[in-house]
Design an enzyme around this catalytic site. Structure first.
Site, PDB file in Angstrom:
ATOM      1  N   LYS A  59      27.335 -37.794  19.306  1.00  0.00           N
ATOM      2  CA  LYS A  59      28.758 -37.461  19.217  1.00  0.00           C
ATOM      3  C   LYS A  59      29.323 -37.933  17.888  1.00  0.00           C
ATOM      4  O   LYS A  59      28.809 -38.881  17.298  1.00  0.00           O
ATOM      5  CB  LYS A  59      29.522 -38.167  20.348  1.00  0.00           C
ATOM      6  CG  LYS A  59      29.325 -37.586  21.721  1.00  0.00           C
ATOM      7  CD  LYS A  59      30.187 -38.299  22.741  1.00  0.00           C
ATOM      8  CE  LYS A  59      29.974 -37.735  24.135  1.00  0.00           C
ATOM      9  NZ  LYS A  59      30.419 -36.337  24.277  1.00  0.00           N
TER      10      LYS A  59
ATOM     11  N   ARG B 274      25.231 -33.603  33.932  1.00  0.00           N
ATOM     12  CA  ARG B 274      24.622 -32.685  34.902  1.00  0.00           C
ATOM     13  C   ARG B 274      23.158 -33.034  35.166  1.00  0.00           C
ATOM     14  O   ARG B 274      22.638 -32.763  36.238  1.00  0.00           O
ATOM     15  CB  ARG B 274      24.802 -31.243  34.406  1.00  0.00           C
ATOM     16  CG  ARG B 274      24.151 -30.976  33.083  1.00  0.00           C
ATOM     17  CD  ARG B 274      24.699 -29.729  32.398  1.00  0.00           C
ATOM     18  NE  ARG B 274      25.971 -29.979  31.719  1.00  0.00           N
ATOM     19  CZ  ARG B 274      26.653 -29.048  31.061  1.00  0.00           C
ATOM     20  NH1 ARG B 274      26.212 -27.806  31.020  1.00  0.00           N
ATOM     21  NH2 ARG B 274      27.800 -29.351  30.477  1.00  0.00           N
TER      22      ARG B 274
HETATM   23  N1  BES Z   1      31.076 -37.160  28.971  1.00  0.00           N
HETATM   24  C1  BES Z   1      31.116 -35.944  28.265  1.00  0.00           C
HETATM   25  C2  BES Z   1      32.339 -35.097  28.608  1.00  0.00           C
HETATM   26  C3  BES Z   1      33.627 -35.558  27.998  1.00  0.00           C
HETATM   27  C4  BES Z   1      33.884 -35.374  26.662  1.00  0.00           C
HETATM   28  C5  BES Z   1      34.600 -36.094  28.797  1.00  0.00           C
HETATM   29  C6  BES Z   1      35.099 -35.765  26.137  1.00  0.00           C
HETATM   30  C7  BES Z   1      35.812 -36.464  28.284  1.00  0.00           C
HETATM   31  C8  BES Z   1      36.062 -36.296  26.949  1.00  0.00           C
HETATM   32  C9  BES Z   1      29.873 -35.101  28.599  1.00  0.00           C
HETATM   33  O1  BES Z   1      28.726 -35.809  28.831  1.00  0.00           O
HETATM   34  C10 BES Z   1      29.640 -34.234  27.415  1.00  0.00           C
HETATM   35  O2  BES Z   1      29.341 -34.742  26.389  1.00  0.00           O
HETATM   36  N2  BES Z   1      29.787 -32.924  27.605  1.00  0.00           N
HETATM   37  C11 BES Z   1      29.620 -32.003  26.543  1.00  0.00           C
HETATM   38  C12 BES Z   1      28.859 -30.830  27.082  1.00  0.00           C
HETATM   39  C13 BES Z   1      28.398 -29.875  26.032  1.00  0.00           C
HETATM   40  C14 BES Z   1      27.337 -30.513  25.160  1.00  0.00           C
HETATM   41  C15 BES Z   1      27.853 -28.639  26.703  1.00  0.00           C
HETATM   42  C16 BES Z   1      30.998 -31.587  26.070  1.00  0.00           C
HETATM   43  O3  BES Z   1      31.890 -31.427  26.886  1.00  0.00           O
HETATM   44  O4  BES Z   1      31.178 -31.462  24.874  1.00  0.00           O
HETATM   45 MN    MN Z   2      27.707 -36.239  27.006  1.00  0.00          MN
END
Ligand code: BES
Ligand code: MN
Ligand code: ZN
Length: 498
Positions: A279, A353
């Site tokens: 990230k 997931r």
């Molecule tokens: N924990 C995150 C989702 C999230 C991101 C929650 C920002 C709250 C704020 C999750 O694990 C994630 O990173 N999801 C990705 C999925 C994508 C790679 C398909 C996302 O939402 O960017």
């Molecule tokens: Mn994630």
């Protein structure tokens, strides 16, 4: 804070502060009018002179009002009477409690619980008042060496009901409100805890502490046990982490019969760096909140156990960090989940997931009546619904309806989104049974579609709490959502509220 219930008239209360409402424009509520009569028009005089309009959020504190037995009167603005609904009520209670905490009053007698709200009974008003009062005074200062102390905090709040025949009902609602507030505070504490302390082992210890407090069944599965079960999707996320993963299972048996349990599954990623699909740096600290699903289901369990609800409830928390490293999963890796289905990991940041799918397969062995998973699953859900509603998905529409209604009643709303087959297409992988991402669009839905492939054996719902589990900015902190929604749902199922 201590709470009690009573009925009585405002001018006769020997209290450090009597709290009554004023509607816009300058319209006294009934208890305010009774005070005004006892005080020979003292309040109406003040209003006429323009000291208070009754606007929502406003307050006026009065001392030694003639004809009354209380030390103070706090007038709370309620806004327009016609527009006074759930949210306005909750705001008025929050304003009242926050203000009382700033005055010198140790105790207060609240008449706001007498206010009429469309479709809400006295039990609802009492339950929500208790919740709001506790929520408003919540602080997380475990790690501050100098704590900001309130000089004379509010210690005791008496909630007034209009009629004596409402007392019993109100007492029950008070206990429900206390239990929900306790569950919420528990979830908020876990969420706010820093990720170097709140790691999977810490979550497991918290679960064990709950188990001994409430005499629950508790199993903690270690990496080896998970490998034995074939939970390779879950373990693929844990590969990069030095902290060991845990699969936490708690059983509450409130129903003597062998009634099928409700199973709650909570995402417990104690820190989500994204893994190799790292990230960006900005706000990454907020990924300590990626275990708020776990916190929510544990908080719900705590409330249910406190109330000794006559249901069976099982909680499953897959807990791990998502870290990069030489041993971490790579984009392109293919893993075989516990269900036997293969997954191509196209983005290691779509890890929620991956841990949930194995936990959901594991849930099958408990012969569940219904399974509800709770997860800070997608940024896309925040784009869709903002910070107001959680995303709600369900295998049956009436399950979605029940949860949506529970959310509305608990002031913890969720909004139903579709799980249509058209979206399933997006998860196709050229090399495995599915990819772990569905591309740019409809990300909250494709994530839910992914989970749906592991929940065919039971009724299932999914709450995406990415936008609702915590607040950023000046008010940064965990919210404890969706504990209120879930406890309401379970209270309804056990016939404790209609
Ligand atoms: N924990 C995150 C989702 C999230 C991101 C929650 C920002 C709250 C704020 C999750 O694990 C994630 O990173 N999801 C990705 C999925 C994508 C790679 C398909 C996302 O939402 O960017
Ligand atoms: Mn994630
Ligand atoms: Zn995550």
């Amino acid at each position: 804070m201590e709470f009690s219930i009573k009925s009585g008239s405002p001018e006769k209360q020997r209290s450090a502060c009597v709290v009554v409402g004023v509607f816009e424009a300058r319209k006294l509520t009934l208890p305010a009018e009774l005070l005004d009569n006892a005080a020979n028009g003292y309040l109406s005089d003040l209003l006429r002179r323009g000291d208070m309009e009754g606007k929502a959020g406003s307050t006026l504190l009065l001392h030694n009002v003639p004809g009354t037995l209380c030390d103070r009167i706090l007038l709370v603005g309620l806004g327009k009477e016609k527009e006074f609904r759930d949210q306005e009520f909750s705001n008025a209670v929050r304003t009242a409690v926050a203000t009382l905490n700033e005055t010198g009053a140790f105790d207060a007698t609240l008449f706001l619980t007498e206010l009429a709200i469309r479709k809400r009974d006295v039990a609802w008003r009492v339950r929500e008042t208790v919740r709001m009062a506790i929520d408003t005074t919540y602080r997380f200062d475990d790690f501050k060496s100098k704590k900001e102390t309130v000089r004379r905090p509010l210690r005791k709040l008496t909630l007034v009901v209009e009629r004596r025949n409402e007392l019993a009902e109100a007492e029950d609602a008070l206990l429900q409100g206390l239990a929900i507030a306790e569950g919420v505070a528990f979830a908020r504490n876990l969420g706010n805890m820093p990720p170097n302390i709140c790691h999977p082992t810490y979550l497991a210890e918290q679960a064990q502490a709950l188990a001994s407090e409430f005499n629950l069944g508790c199993e903690i599965l270690e990496r080896e046990a998970m490998a034995e079960l074939g939970m390779n999707a879950l373990l693929s996320v844990a590969r990069g982490a030095h902290q060991p993963p845990k699969l936490i299972v708690l059983h509450y048996r409130g129903s003597r019969s062998s009634e099928k349990p409700t199973v709650l599954v909570g995402k417990g990623v104690t820190f989500d760096t994204g893994g190799i699909s790292l990230k960006p740096a900005a706000d990454m600290d907020e990924m300590k909140y990626d275990m708020c699903g776990a916190a929510g289901v544990l908080g719900t369990l705590k409330a249910v156990a406190r109330l000794a609800l006559p249901i069976n409830l099982t909680v499953i928390v897959p807990a791990t960090e998502n870290m990069p490293g030489g041993n971490a999963s790579r984009p392109g890796d293919i893993v075989t989940s516990m269900s036997g289905q293969t997954i191509e990991i196209l983005n290691t940041d779509a890890e929620g997931r991956l841990i949930l799918c194995d936990a959901l397969t594991y849930a099958e062995r408990f012969n569940p009546d219904v399974v509800i998973d709770v997860a800070t699953l997608t940024g896309a859900c925040v784009v869709a619904l903002g910070h107001v509603a959680s995303g709600l998905f369900a295998s049956r529409d009436n399950l979605a309806r029940d949860l949506q209604e529970a959310g509305e009643d608990a002031l913890d709303r969720a909004w139903h989104l579709p799980l249509w087959d058209d979206y399933q297409e997006l998860l196709k992988s050229p090399f495995a049974d599915m990819g772990n991402i569905g591309g740019r669009w409809g990300g909250a839905i494709t994530a839910a579609c992914f989970l749906s492939r592991f929940t065919k054996k039971y009724d299932w719902a999914h709450l995406d709490i990415a936008g609702t589990a915590w607040k950023s900015g000046a008010q940064k902190g965990a919210t404890g959502r969706p504990v209120p929604l879930l406890v309401h749902y379970l209270l309804q199922r056990s016939g404790k509220i209609d």
